[in-house]
Design a protein around this motif. Structure first.
Motif, PDB file in Angstrom:
ATOM      1  N   ALA A 199       0.928  -0.978  -0.019  1.00 46.25           N
ATOM      2  CA  ALA A 199      -0.015   0.069   0.004  1.00 46.25           C
ATOM      3  C   ALA A 199       1.107   1.409  -0.006  1.00 46.25           C
ATOM      4  O   ALA A 199       1.742   1.086   0.740  1.00 46.25           O
ATOM      5  CB  ALA A 199      -0.924  -0.033   1.340  1.00 46.25           C
ATOM      6  N   VAL A 200       0.538   2.284  -0.928  1.00 47.36           N
ATOM      7  CA  VAL A 200       1.297   3.414  -0.697  1.00 47.36           C
ATOM      8  C   VAL A 200       0.344   4.507  -0.282  1.00 47.36           C
ATOM      9  O   VAL A 200      -0.781   4.438  -0.584  1.00 47.36           O
ATOM     10  CB  VAL A 200       2.031   3.807  -2.152  1.00 47.36           C
ATOM     11  CG1 VAL A 200       3.064   2.614  -2.788  1.00 47.36           C
ATOM     12  CG2 VAL A 200       0.931   4.119  -3.227  1.00 47.36           C
ATOM     13  N   THR A 201       0.926   5.582   0.543  1.00 46.48           N
ATOM     14  CA  THR A 201       0.013   6.874   0.653  1.00 46.48           C
ATOM     15  C   THR A 201       0.786   8.053   0.132  1.00 46.48           C
ATOM     16  O   THR A 201       1.816   8.231   0.007  1.00 46.48           O
ATOM     17  CB  THR A 201       0.415   6.995   2.188  1.00 46.48           C
ATOM     18  OG1 THR A 201      -0.129   5.667   2.955  1.00 46.48           O
ATOM     19  CG2 THR A 201      -0.582   7.794   2.974  1.00 46.48           C
ATOM     20  N   GLY A 202      -0.093   8.702  -0.399  1.00 53.25           N
ATOM     21  CA  GLY A 202      -0.013   9.828  -0.973  1.00 53.25           C
ATOM     22  C   GLY A 202       0.618   9.747  -2.583  1.00 53.25           C
ATOM     23  O   GLY A 202       0.665   8.642  -3.218  1.00 53.25           O
ATOM     24  N   ASP A 203       0.954  10.835  -3.039  1.00 52.15           N
ATOM     25  CA  ASP A 203       1.512  10.735  -4.545  1.00 52.15           C
ATOM     26  C   ASP A 203       2.923  10.424  -4.832  1.00 52.15           C
ATOM     27  O   ASP A 203       3.788  10.557  -3.848  1.00 52.15           O
ATOM     28  CB  ASP A 203       1.289  12.128  -5.325  1.00 52.15           C
ATOM     29  CG  ASP A 203      -0.195  12.592  -5.493  1.00 52.15           C
ATOM     30  OD1 ASP A 203      -0.920  11.478  -5.228  1.00 52.15           O
ATOM     31  OD2 ASP A 203      -0.401  13.476  -5.558  1.00 52.15           O
ATOM     32  N   PRO A 204       3.314   9.838  -5.952  1.00 54.68           N
ATOM     33  CA  PRO A 204       4.518   9.573  -6.149  1.00 54.68           C
ATOM     34  C   PRO A 204       5.513  10.618  -6.469  1.00 54.68           C
ATOM     35  O   PRO A 204       4.763  11.815  -6.836  1.00 54.68           O
ATOM     36  CB  PRO A 204       4.654   8.797  -7.520  1.00 54.68           C
ATOM     37  CG  PRO A 204       3.232   9.234  -8.102  1.00 54.68           C
ATOM     38  CD  PRO A 204       2.475   9.279  -7.125  1.00 54.68           C
ATOM     39  N   LEU A 205       6.684  10.671  -6.006  1.00 50.89           N
ATOM     40  CA  LEU A 205       7.673  11.870  -6.075  1.00 50.89           C
ATOM     41  C   LEU A 205       8.006  12.100  -7.583  1.00 50.89           C
ATOM     42  O   LEU A 205       8.386  13.345  -7.930  1.00 50.89           O
ATOM     43  CB  LEU A 205       8.775  11.713  -5.342  1.00 50.89           C
ATOM     44  CG  LEU A 205       8.777  11.080  -3.872  1.00 50.89           C
ATOM     45  CD1 LEU A 205      10.166  10.549  -3.267  1.00 50.89           C
ATOM     46  CD2 LEU A 205       7.963  12.303  -3.259  1.00 50.89           C
ATOM     47  N   ARG A 206       7.948  11.247  -8.453  1.00 50.91           N
ATOM     48  CA  ARG A 206       8.122  11.260  -9.802  1.00 50.91           C
ATOM     49  C   ARG A 206       7.609   9.841 -10.663  1.00 50.91           C
ATOM     50  O   ARG A 206       7.877   8.780  -9.842  1.00 50.91           O
ATOM     51  CB  ARG A 206       9.564  11.831 -10.305  1.00 50.91           C
ATOM     52  CG  ARG A 206      10.709  10.646 -10.094  1.00 50.91           C
ATOM     53  CD  ARG A 206      11.739  11.304 -10.866  1.00 50.91           C
ATOM     54  NE  ARG A 206      12.854  10.120 -10.707  1.00 50.91           N
ATOM     55  CZ  ARG A 206      13.923  10.163 -10.190  1.00 50.91           C
ATOM     56  NH1 ARG A 206      14.453  11.328  -9.468  1.00 50.91           N
ATOM     57  NH2 ARG A 206      14.873   9.356 -10.382  1.00 50.91           N
TER      58      ARG A 206
END
Ligand SMILES: [Zn+2]
Ligand SMILES: [Zn+2]
Length: 142
Positions: free
Chosen positions: A17-24
């Motif tokens: 699971a990932v939280t928030g947006d990707p950095l790029r």
């Protein structure tokens, strides 16, 4: 509150699971990515370690960049073999997630995020950035 997006391998033994947006986002055409994905390019979303929670059995394979000699650790499901992404010596504290392993891969789109088309010098002749989008021969110089 930051949104959570989940993903995982084909058999379901390895989940994240990932939280928030990707950095790029990198659309990488390097020969290493072509080999590891078995395709013409990879679509990699970069996250900070603290944005990502991984659960389940995890296999690791260390390989080295042809260019720099630095290590890249592939992370994959030991049961079905799907590679969910990798960590890299070049960016401590971060990890790449392969966008096609998200349950809803469509959230990683050029409408939402900047896509960087990199390592075009080794791209297949039919695999180029869309008309009018800048690409880079190697990595992005910042
Ligand atoms: Zn699996
Ligand atoms: Zn690559």
């Amino acid at each position: 509150m930051a949104q959570v997006h989940e993903g995982g391998c084909l058999c379901g033994a390895l989940r994240y699971a990932v939280t928030g947006d990707p950095l790029r986002i990198s659309v990488c055409h390097c020969t290493w990515c072509q080999r590891r994905t078995g395709s013409a390019f990879s679509v990699e979303a970069l996250f900070a370690d603290e944005q990502v929670t991984i659960t389940g059995a995890r296999g690791r394979y260390r390989s080295h960049s042809d260019e720099s000699g630095r290590w890249l650790d592939l992370e994959f499901c030991p049961t079905c073999g799907v590679n969910i992404g990798f960590t890299l010596e070049k960016l401590p504290g971060h990890r790449m997630i392969d966008s096609g392993t998200f349950d809803d891969p469509g959230w990683i789109s050029p409408e939402r995020f900047e896509f960087r088309y990199v390592y075009l010098r080794s791209s297949q002749c039919w695999s180029r950035p869309p008309e009018g989008v800048e690409g880079f021969d190697t990595s992005v110089r910042t």
